[in-house]
Design a protein around this motif. Structure first.
Motif, PDB file in Angstrom:
ATOM      1  N   GLU A  43       0.669  -1.180  -0.072  1.00  0.00           N
ATOM      2  CA  GLU A  43      -0.076   0.099  -0.005  1.00  0.00           C
ATOM      3  C   GLU A  43       0.734   1.068   0.067  1.00  0.00           C
ATOM      4  N   LEU A  44       0.728   2.115  -1.107  1.00  0.00           N
ATOM      5  CA  LEU A  44       1.522   3.206  -1.155  1.00  0.00           C
ATOM      6  C   LEU A  44       1.101   4.216  -0.251  1.00  0.00           C
ATOM      7  N   PRO A  45       2.095   5.373   0.277  1.00  0.00           N
ATOM      8  CA  PRO A  45       1.398   6.228   1.029  1.00  0.00           C
ATOM      9  C   PRO A  45       0.255   7.044   0.360  1.00  0.00           C
ATOM     10  N   ALA A  97      10.567   2.527  -5.265  1.00  0.00           N
ATOM     11  CA  ALA A  97      10.991   3.685  -4.726  1.00  0.00           C
ATOM     12  C   ALA A  97      10.616   3.733  -3.363  1.00  0.00           C
ATOM     13  N   TYR A  98       9.415   3.349  -2.974  1.00  0.00           N
ATOM     14  CA  TYR A  98       8.792   3.316  -1.555  1.00  0.00           C
ATOM     15  C   TYR A  98       9.607   2.409  -0.742  1.00  0.00           C
ATOM     16  N   ARG A  99       9.647   1.297  -1.119  1.00  0.00           N
ATOM     17  CA  ARG A  99      10.621  -0.180  -0.446  1.00  0.00           C
ATOM     18  C   ARG A  99      12.164   0.770  -0.073  1.00  0.00           C
ATOM     19  N   GLY A 105      15.169   3.906   6.168  1.00  0.00           N
ATOM     20  CA  GLY A 105      14.618   4.457   7.182  1.00  0.00           C
ATOM     21  C   GLY A 105      14.061   5.729   7.202  1.00  0.00           C
ATOM     22  N   ARG A 106      13.613   6.265   5.962  1.00  0.00           N
ATOM     23  CA  ARG A 106      13.220   7.640   5.933  1.00  0.00           C
ATOM     24  C   ARG A 106      11.623   7.711   6.252  1.00  0.00           C
ATOM     25  N   GLU A 107      11.196   8.965   6.345  1.00  0.00           N
ATOM     26  CA  GLU A 107       9.763   9.255   6.942  1.00  0.00           C
ATOM     27  C   GLU A 107       9.087   9.730   5.524  1.00  0.00           C
ATOM     28  N   PRO A 115       1.877  12.751  -0.868  1.00  0.00           N
ATOM     29  CA  PRO A 115       2.971  11.956  -0.196  1.00  0.00           C
ATOM     30  C   PRO A 115       4.240  11.955  -0.716  1.00  0.00           C
ATOM     31  N   PHE A 116       5.463  12.042  -0.301  1.00  0.00           N
ATOM     32  CA  PHE A 116       6.762  11.881  -0.824  1.00  0.00           C
ATOM     33  C   PHE A 116       7.392  10.948  -0.200  1.00  0.00           C
ATOM     34  N   TYR A 117       7.976   9.926  -1.082  1.00  0.00           N
ATOM     35  CA  TYR A 117       8.981   9.051  -0.484  1.00  0.00           C
ATOM     36  C   TYR A 117      10.094   8.970  -1.571  1.00  0.00           C
TER      37      TYR A 117
END
Ligand SMILES: Nc1ncnc2c1ncn2[C@@H]1O[C@H](COP(=O)(O)OP(=O)(O)O)[C@@H](O)[C@H]1O
Ligand SMILES: [Mg+2]
Length: 351
Positions: A43-45, A97-99, A105-107, A115-117
């Motif tokens: 599930e992406l942000p 990118a999300y994984r 360990g980024r927020e 939402p930015f990842y």
């Protein structure tokens, strides 16, 4: 005598085949062909629900992460995602990118209200040049009424900050623009930023992905530096089990999958067949407006794409036979009925 001179080579090849058949290689390939895996959901942000596809049973996002060197991006082997539109290339890039963001360990933050990842996309077109869109962008300046200001491109931002950047529709971008990244891709991942007046080097965490449709009519060849920097080529095909999970009719998914397999095997010169996005849309339309209308809307879309040259007549016919196979033939009309149709399926024509 001539035969015996040639024979050792043939015999060696036979021996290799025998070893593959009897030994580990053969056993392994049989095993891989039968392994079934449970679908796993990411599930992406931003709320997107993606089921990462697999290659030889391994999740693609795991493979992608393993190809990266998080400390020294110049040592990473970047992925090239090739496949027709609507197969899931962009979703896959997001999952990767999300994984990666999580692994580091980024927020999850926010960028441009989303939402930015650590994921940005860059694409261009035939009018892109040797600066834009990769090296810098020109934006209207608020302070300096009407004048434009030069800022770093999203690509440079990604290099500086160690983000993932996807270059989308790469073979539709002017070659001049692609060449502007040659210094990045044939060397140590560094690029001169005219906006900052200095060279920037990719920070740890920087990753880049290429995505495009190699079958694109009039698409250009990529500069050779790209092939060496993106040696890991993944042929992305629609992940049909995910479509079943989303509730699409089994007969339709199976028919689409069979047709897609023919495309992949190079049968009948098919370059395009309906992919995940098209079948997902057809299913959604069926749920909302019923099968008959949904099929007509689907067929009118096909007809227009044939008219514009985007889809070949033979590909559209194959797509209609896919509908037959999925059990929708009862909706067909006869040629005598004079109803505007494609492959026997009535088009959605208002009257
Ligand atoms: N593995 C998947 N899991 C869930 N949905 C998917 C998956 N692959 C594709 N989709 C769906 O298909 C659509 C097209 O995917 P996209 O990544 O935009 O394709 P592409 O970039 O190859 O044109 C997405 O909007 C999504 O709804
Ligand atoms: Mg895409």
């Amino acid at each position: 005598m001539a035969l015996t001179i040639l024979d050792p080579l043939a015999a060696a090849i036979d021996a290799i085949d025998d070893v593959a058949q009897e030994g580990e290689l053969g056993a392994q390939s049989r095993e891989l062909a039968t392994v079934e895996h449970d679908l796993e959901l990411v599930e992406l942000p931003d709320g997107r629900r993606i089921y990462p596809p697999r290659v030889f049973g391994e999740r693609i996002d795991d493979v992608a992460l393993n190809l990266l060197d998080l400390d020294d991006p110049a040592e990473s082997k970047f992925l090239r995602l090739v496949g027709p539109p609507g197969t899931g290339k962009s979703q896959l890039a997001r999952v990767i990118a999300y994984r990666l963001w999580q692994k580091r360990g980024r927020e999850v933050g926010e960028r441009h209200g989303q939402p930015f990842y650590g994921f940005v996309e860059v694409t261009g077109g035939p009018t892109s040049d040797s600066y834009s869109p990769f090296v810098c962008e020109f934006v209207p300046s608020r302070e300096d009424g009407g004048n434009v200001r030069m800022v770093d491109s999203a690509f440079i931002e990604a290099m500086v900050n160690g983000w993932t950047v996807m270059i989308d529709e790469a073979n539709a971008i002017n070659v001049m623009a692609l060449l502007s990244l040659n210094a990045v891709f044939d060397g140590r991942l560094s690029l001169y930023s005219p906006a900052e007046g200095r060279s920037v080097v990719a920070a740890p965490g920087f990753t880049t992905l290429l995505a495009y449709n190699p079958g694109l009519l009039g698409g250009s060849d990529l500069p050779s530096a790209y092939y060496s920097r993106f040696p890991a080529t993944l042929e992305v095909t629609s992940y049909w089990p995910a479509l079943l999970e989303l509730g699409a009719p089994e007969a339709l998914v199976n028919a689409a999958r069979t047709l897609d397999t023919r495309r992949l095997n190079g049968d009948d010169g098919l370059v395009w067949t309906p992919q995940f996005r098209e079948i997902e849309a057809l299913h959604a339309m069926m749920t909302r407006v019923g099968e008959r209308t949904a099929l007509a809307l689907f067929v009118s879309n096909l007809a227009e794409r044939v008219g514009s040259g985007d889809v070949q007549a033979a590909e559209a016919e194959a797509a209609c036979r896919m509908l037959d196979e999925a059990g929708y033939a009862p909706y067909k009309v006869s040629a005598r009925s004079q109803v505007p149709a494609l492959g026997g399926y009535p088009r959605a024509v208002t009257r």
